[in-house]
Write a protein that holds these residues in place. Structure first.
Motif, PDB file in Angstrom:
ATOM      1  N   LEU A   1      -4.828   4.076  10.931  1.00 44.34           N
ATOM      2  CA  LEU A   1      -5.052   3.852   9.496  1.00 44.34           C
ATOM      3  C   LEU A   1      -4.208   2.668   9.017  1.00 44.34           C
ATOM      4  O   LEU A   1      -4.664   1.823   8.240  1.00 44.34           O
ATOM      5  N   GLN A   2      -2.985   2.601   9.505  1.00 45.61           N
ATOM      6  CA  GLN A   2      -2.083   1.522   9.141  1.00 45.61           C
ATOM      7  C   GLN A   2      -2.642   0.171   9.582  1.00 45.61           C
ATOM      8  O   GLN A   2      -2.619  -0.803   8.830  1.00 45.61           O
TER       9      GLN A   2
ATOM     10  N   TRP B   1       0.801  -1.229   0.000  1.00 47.75           N
ATOM     11  CA  TRP B   1       0.000   0.000   0.000  1.00 47.75           C
ATOM     12  C   TRP B   1       0.831   1.275   0.000  1.00 47.75           C
ATOM     13  O   TRP B   1       0.292   2.363   0.173  1.00 47.75           O
TER      14      TRP B   1
ATOM     15  N   HIS C   1      -2.258   7.919  12.574  1.00 52.13           N
ATOM     16  CA  HIS C   1      -1.526   7.239  11.506  1.00 52.13           C
ATOM     17  C   HIS C   1      -1.469   5.735  11.766  1.00 52.13           C
ATOM     18  O   HIS C   1      -1.704   4.917  10.860  1.00 52.13           O
TER      19      HIS C   1
ATOM     20  N   HIS D   1       5.337  -2.247   5.106  1.00 53.85           N
ATOM     21  CA  HIS D   1       6.078  -2.642   6.309  1.00 53.85           C
ATOM     22  C   HIS D   1       7.246  -3.540   5.924  1.00 53.85           C
ATOM     23  O   HIS D   1       7.131  -4.391   5.058  1.00 53.85           O
TER      24      HIS D   1
ATOM     25  N   VAL E   1      -8.187   4.681   1.657  1.00 51.17           N
ATOM     26  CA  VAL E   1      -7.394   5.007   2.855  1.00 51.17           C
ATOM     27  C   VAL E   1      -6.023   5.524   2.425  1.00 51.17           C
ATOM     28  O   VAL E   1      -5.520   6.529   2.945  1.00 51.17           O
TER      29      VAL E   1
ATOM     30  N   THR F   1       3.540   5.493   2.921  1.00 46.94           N
ATOM     31  CA  THR F   1       2.902   6.326   3.939  1.00 46.94           C
ATOM     32  C   THR F   1       2.221   5.515   5.032  1.00 46.94           C
ATOM     33  O   THR F   1       2.417   5.801   6.219  1.00 46.94           O
ATOM     34  N   ILE F   2       1.412   4.530   4.640  1.00 46.74           N
ATOM     35  CA  ILE F   2       0.770   3.709   5.676  1.00 46.74           C
ATOM     36  C   ILE F   2       0.872   2.225   5.360  1.00 46.74           C
ATOM     37  O   ILE F   2       0.040   1.435   5.807  1.00 46.74           O
ATOM     38  N   GLY F   3       1.887   1.836   4.602  1.00 45.30           N
ATOM     39  CA  GLY F   3       2.051   0.424   4.303  1.00 45.30           C
ATOM     40  C   GLY F   3       3.508   0.092   4.071  1.00 45.30           C
ATOM     41  O   GLY F   3       4.388   0.720   4.637  1.00 45.30           O
TER      42      GLY F   3
ATOM     43  N   LEU G   1      -5.407  -1.194   7.383  1.00 51.11           N
ATOM     44  CA  LEU G   1      -4.957  -1.891   6.178  1.00 51.11           C
ATOM     45  C   LEU G   1      -4.405  -3.268   6.524  1.00 51.11           C
ATOM     46  O   LEU G   1      -4.619  -4.234   5.776  1.00 51.11           O
TER      47      LEU G   1
END
Lengths: 294, 294
Positions: free
Chosen positions: B158-159, A140, B155, A147, B189, A143-145, B162
């Motif tokens: 939101l993470q 994703w 943040h 990992h 998102v 920013t928010i993925g 997902l």
């Protein structure tokens, strides 16, 4: 007139193309600059056309034949926004489909077999295929993925360096190396990070692997945390039936020893690269090779 | 002619001013729009002047007296880049110093006593004072700092949403609430997060506290992780000698029960607000009140 097939592997730093006959046999290859359809679609379109033309040249074919060819493009940034539609309508081919860079990588790595790929580079994404059904896990974006990605590892290192500066977390040689690079001024780290793109954070990831390999406690802690995120995603991949998992991307060889024992037996080497995968998909969809996917 | 003192509390959403006599006794207050000297210095300068003028008005004084006054400004974004110098040269006062919003908050909360403030809002920063020496911990901004802040909590939510969508982490009512808000489409998102400012992430933080209070396991896990980052920073504050710690910022009342037992005995209520702190500093530095700080 022969309808040639084109495979495109469009990435953020370069665009590679291959031309093949209707059976998928590769005749020539070409390369050009970046093809990021999300951030710069016009440049991407130009570089896609240039790479395809170069591949025709390499094969000894008239580059004018590009417009009669059918293509599969694997591109980074697929699945986000309207960029795909915009680019697809403007491609210089007779027919074309845009797929994710992950799908062409999976096709290249596993051929028509079931299994999964874990792409561990600046970003991370996991693609599993079982009985013709393809599913995506993660990917994703920074920013928010993503990992466990190089960008996230580099970001975590900069963050730890500030925590060490403040005495909140332990300092170590790896945090010291970052701080001294930024004149021991945390504001310089902040200024860099505020404008840094994922790739710029990602350039710090190999340093973390390097220091961790020499026993740096902070680097080891960051990598253990990153490896857990990869292991958790691989658990989902395995739960969806994947028994052969191919680790791809620049960090794949560095990551493998950090991943859980339970996953080690599943890891296999890639059969071929993503560009070959794009050509194989083109041969299935537009050529004389039967499509395997349901 | 009396030289009046001005205190300014300039924030990202509004700018407040107070005018005082040379002894620091507040005579009037005024308010205007945002004063973020980092992201929009021209608007900040205008709003600083407007708020000061409104305070003179409120005190029944001629606003023309502003140019003869001495001021202390506490501003967000202090300590980053050249914005402070740019703004300082253009202020409409006879004399002025720009301080961090944290320092004026500390002065307001503790008066002249030793101790520390933990500002827990959209960002986080810790300011400790001991024997006239002020030290800052954290507060490096959202990108690679501000651990435990509202922006980081939002943040993280939101993470997690997902990760829950992908089946990598557990789903719960709080992740479900986020996904349904974004049409159960993770791309929505991502699109939001890619452009979101810290304040926009921060608007999700109260939801995490709310769900955690009702036992939501994901919300509780996120808050425990966030509280650890605050506790770790408080450990540094305590190690530097602070025995009285004032929790400030919008999240302070929500956070307190989540923080470690070892810190609870140190928490004290604020004596006065940040604007009063700015006036007190102005009285020390420019007025008839002796400066306490070494």
């Amino acid at each position: 007139m022969t309808s040639y097939l084109i495979g495109i592997d469009g990435g953020g730093t370069s665009c590679r193309a291959a031309v093949a006959g209707p059976d998928g046999h590769i005749l020539g290859r070409g390369k050009s600059g970046a093809a990021n359809i999300l951030t710069d679609p016009e440049t991407a379109l130009q570089n896609i056309a240039d790479a395809a033309g170069a591949a025709f040249d390499d094969a000894g074919l008239d580059p004018a034949g590009v417009t009669a060819a059918s293509a599969i493009l694997g591109v980074a940034g697929h699945n986000v926004g309207d960029a795909v539609h915009y680019v697809k309508r403007r491609l210089p081919f007779a027919a074309a489909d845009i797929e994710s860079d992950g799908l062409i990588a999976l096709q290249g790595a596993l051929g028509d077999k079931d299994g999964a790929v874990a792409i561990l580079g600046t970003g991370t994404i996991y693609i599993a295929r079982r009985g013709g059904t393809v599913s995506y896990i993660g990917g994703w974006g920074f920013t928010i993925g993503d990992h466990g990605s190089g960008a996230r590892i580099g970001h975590a290192l900069l963050q730890e360096s500030l925590l060490a500066y403040d005495g909140i977390h332990e300092a170590s040689p790896v945090t010291g190396s970052v701080l001294s690079e930024f004149n021991n001024d945390p504001r310089d780290v902040v200024d860099f990070a505020r404008l840094a793109k994922p790739g710029e954070f990602g350039r710090y990831a190999p340093r973390v692997f390097d220091f961790a390999g020499r026993g740096d406690p902070v680097a080891m802690r960051l990598l253990r945390a990153a490896a857990i995120t990869v292991d958790e995603a691989l658990d989902v991949v395995v739960a969806r039936g994947a028994r052969a998992i191919c680790l791809l991307g620049g960090l794949a060889p560095l990551y493998r020893p950090w991943l859980a024992e339970r996953h080690q037996p599943h890891f296999v080497e890639a059969e071929a690269d993503a560009l070959s995968g794009a050509v194989a998909l083109a041969a299935q969809r537009f050529g004389t090779r039967p499509e395997v996917v349901a």
